[in-house]
Design a protein around this motif. Structure first.
Motif, PDB file in Angstrom:
ATOM      1  N   ARG A   9       0.814  -1.218   0.000  1.00 12.41           N
ATOM      2  CA  ARG A   9       0.000   0.000   0.000  1.00 12.41           C
ATOM      3  C   ARG A   9       0.851   1.273   0.000  1.00 12.41           C
ATOM      4  N   PRO A  10       1.963   1.338   0.801  1.00  8.91           N
ATOM      5  CA  PRO A  10       2.768   2.572   0.784  1.00  8.91           C
ATOM      6  C   PRO A  10       3.443   2.839  -0.557  1.00  8.91           C
ATOM      7  N   LEU A  11       3.491   1.834  -1.441  1.00  8.99           N
ATOM      8  CA  LEU A  11       4.202   1.981  -2.710  1.00  8.99           C
ATOM      9  C   LEU A  11       3.284   2.331  -3.874  1.00  8.99           C
ATOM     10  N   LEU A  12       1.971   2.279  -3.665  1.00  8.25           N
ATOM     11  CA  LEU A  12       1.028   2.411  -4.767  1.00  8.25           C
ATOM     12  C   LEU A  12       1.024   3.802  -5.392  1.00  8.25           C
ATOM     13  N   GLY A  13       1.537   4.791  -4.686  1.00  5.72           N
ATOM     14  CA  GLY A  13       1.620   6.129  -5.251  1.00  5.72           C
ATOM     15  C   GLY A  13       2.658   6.261  -6.347  1.00  5.72           C
ATOM     16  N   SER A  14       3.534   5.247  -6.470  1.00  6.59           N
ATOM     17  CA  SER A  14       4.570   5.267  -7.524  1.00  6.59           C
ATOM     18  C   SER A  14       4.499   3.958  -8.308  1.00  6.59           C
ATOM     19  N   PRO A  15       3.418   3.747  -9.073  1.00  8.77           N
ATOM     20  CA  PRO A  15       3.208   2.445  -9.725  1.00  8.77           C
ATOM     21  C   PRO A  15       4.278   2.068 -10.740  1.00  8.77           C
TER      22      PRO A  15
END
Length: 235
Positions: A9-15
Motif C-alpha cells: 500500500r505505501p508503494l502504490l503512489g509510484s506504480p
C-alpha cells in the motif's frame, strides 16, 4: 489487514517505480517488475487461490520455490488472501513447486520459472497438478479480500502478520535500508528465514530489490554498476 496490503500500500503512489529486478545467471536472463506489475501478479495469484482452492485466512499454502520474480507473485498473492505461507508441502491446502519439485499437498501448482513468464509445455504438467502461470494469468487483475485478515493471523511459519512485518522492518532498519535504495541480493528464499531475510526485508523498506539467482560471483560487480545498487544483502 493482510501482509501484502501492509507492504505494498505505501508503494502504490509510484506504480511505475521498479520494485524487483531478477537476474538468473544460469539462464542469462533479466526481468524487471514495477510496483504495478508486482501488484498485478499478486492480485492474479490471490484471486486464483480463492477461486480455485477456496483459500481463507490461516489456511496453509506451501511455497517451495527458488528466489525468482514468479515466486514474488506467489508469496504476495498468498499473503493477500490471508494464507499462512509454509515450506513443508505436507498438509497444505495447495503447494507451489518448481517443475522438478515434489508435493505432498492436496493440490499442487507447478511454477514454470520460465524467464519470460511462459507456462509449462504441453505434456509436461504432472498428473493431478496445475500449471500456475497458465491458470493464474486468466484471473482478475484486482483483488478484494472476502475476509478480513487480522494482525494475529499466521503469515509465515508460526509468525503472525504483525510479527513478520515488525521483524522485516527491524531488519531493514538495522541494515539502514530506505525507499530510495537499490539492494543487490544473492540470498536464496529458502525456508522461512530465507524469505524473511532475502525478500521481505528489502520490501519492508520499499527498496528496489535486485535479486541475482544462481549467482556468478565474477558478474556481481557489473550487476552493481549496471543497476546502480546502493546496498548488498548480505551486507
Amino acid at each position: 489487514m493482510s501482509l501484502t496490503d501492509l507492504l505494498l500500500r505505501p508503494l502504490l503512489g509510484s506504480p511505475a517505480k521498479p520494485l524487483i529486478t531478477h537476474y538468473d545467471d544460469k539462464q542469462g536472463s533479466r526481468v524487471e517488475l514495477s510496483v504495478a506489475t508486482t501488484v498485478n501478479w499478486a492480485a492474479k495469484t490471490a484471486n486464483w487461490l480463492v477461486d480455485e482452492f477456496d483459500v481463507e485466512p490461516g489456511d496453509e499454502v506451501a511455497v517451495v520455490l527458488p528466489s525468482h520474480w514468479q515466486t514474488a507473485g506467489v508469496l504476495l498473492g498468498a499473503w493477500w488472501c490471508g494464507a499462512r505461507v509454509v515450506t513443508d508441502t505436507a498438509g497444505a491446502r495447495v503447494a507451489f513447486i518448481a517443475p522438478d519439485g515434489v508435493s505432498g499437498a492436496s493440490a499442487t501448482a507447478v511454477v514454470s520459472l520460465h524467464p519470460m513468464g511462459l507456462g509449462l509445455t504441453a505434456g509436461s504438467v504432472p498428473d493431478g497438478a496445475l500449471d500456475y502461470l497458465t491458470e493464474a494469468r486468466l484471473s482478475g487483475d484486482q483483488f478484494s479480500p472476502l475476509f478480513p485478515v487480522p494482525g494475529d493471523t499466521p503469515a509465515l511459519g508460526s509468525s503472525t502478520v504483525d510479527e513478520v512485518l515488525a521483524e522485516a522492518r527491524s531488519r531493514a532498519s538495522s541494515a539502514s535500508l530506505a525507499a530510495d535504495d537499490r539492494v543487490l541480493s544473492t540470498v536464496e528464499w529458502a525456508g522461512t528465514e530465507g524469505i524473511l531475510a532475502g525478500f521481505l526485508t528489502p520490501l519492508a523498506a520499499g527498496a528496489h530489490l535486485v535479486q541475482v539467482s544462481n549467482a556468478d560471483p565474477t558478474k556481481l560487480p557489473s550487476r552493481r554498476e549496471a543497476e546502480r545498487t546502493t546496498a548488498d544483502l548480505p551486507s
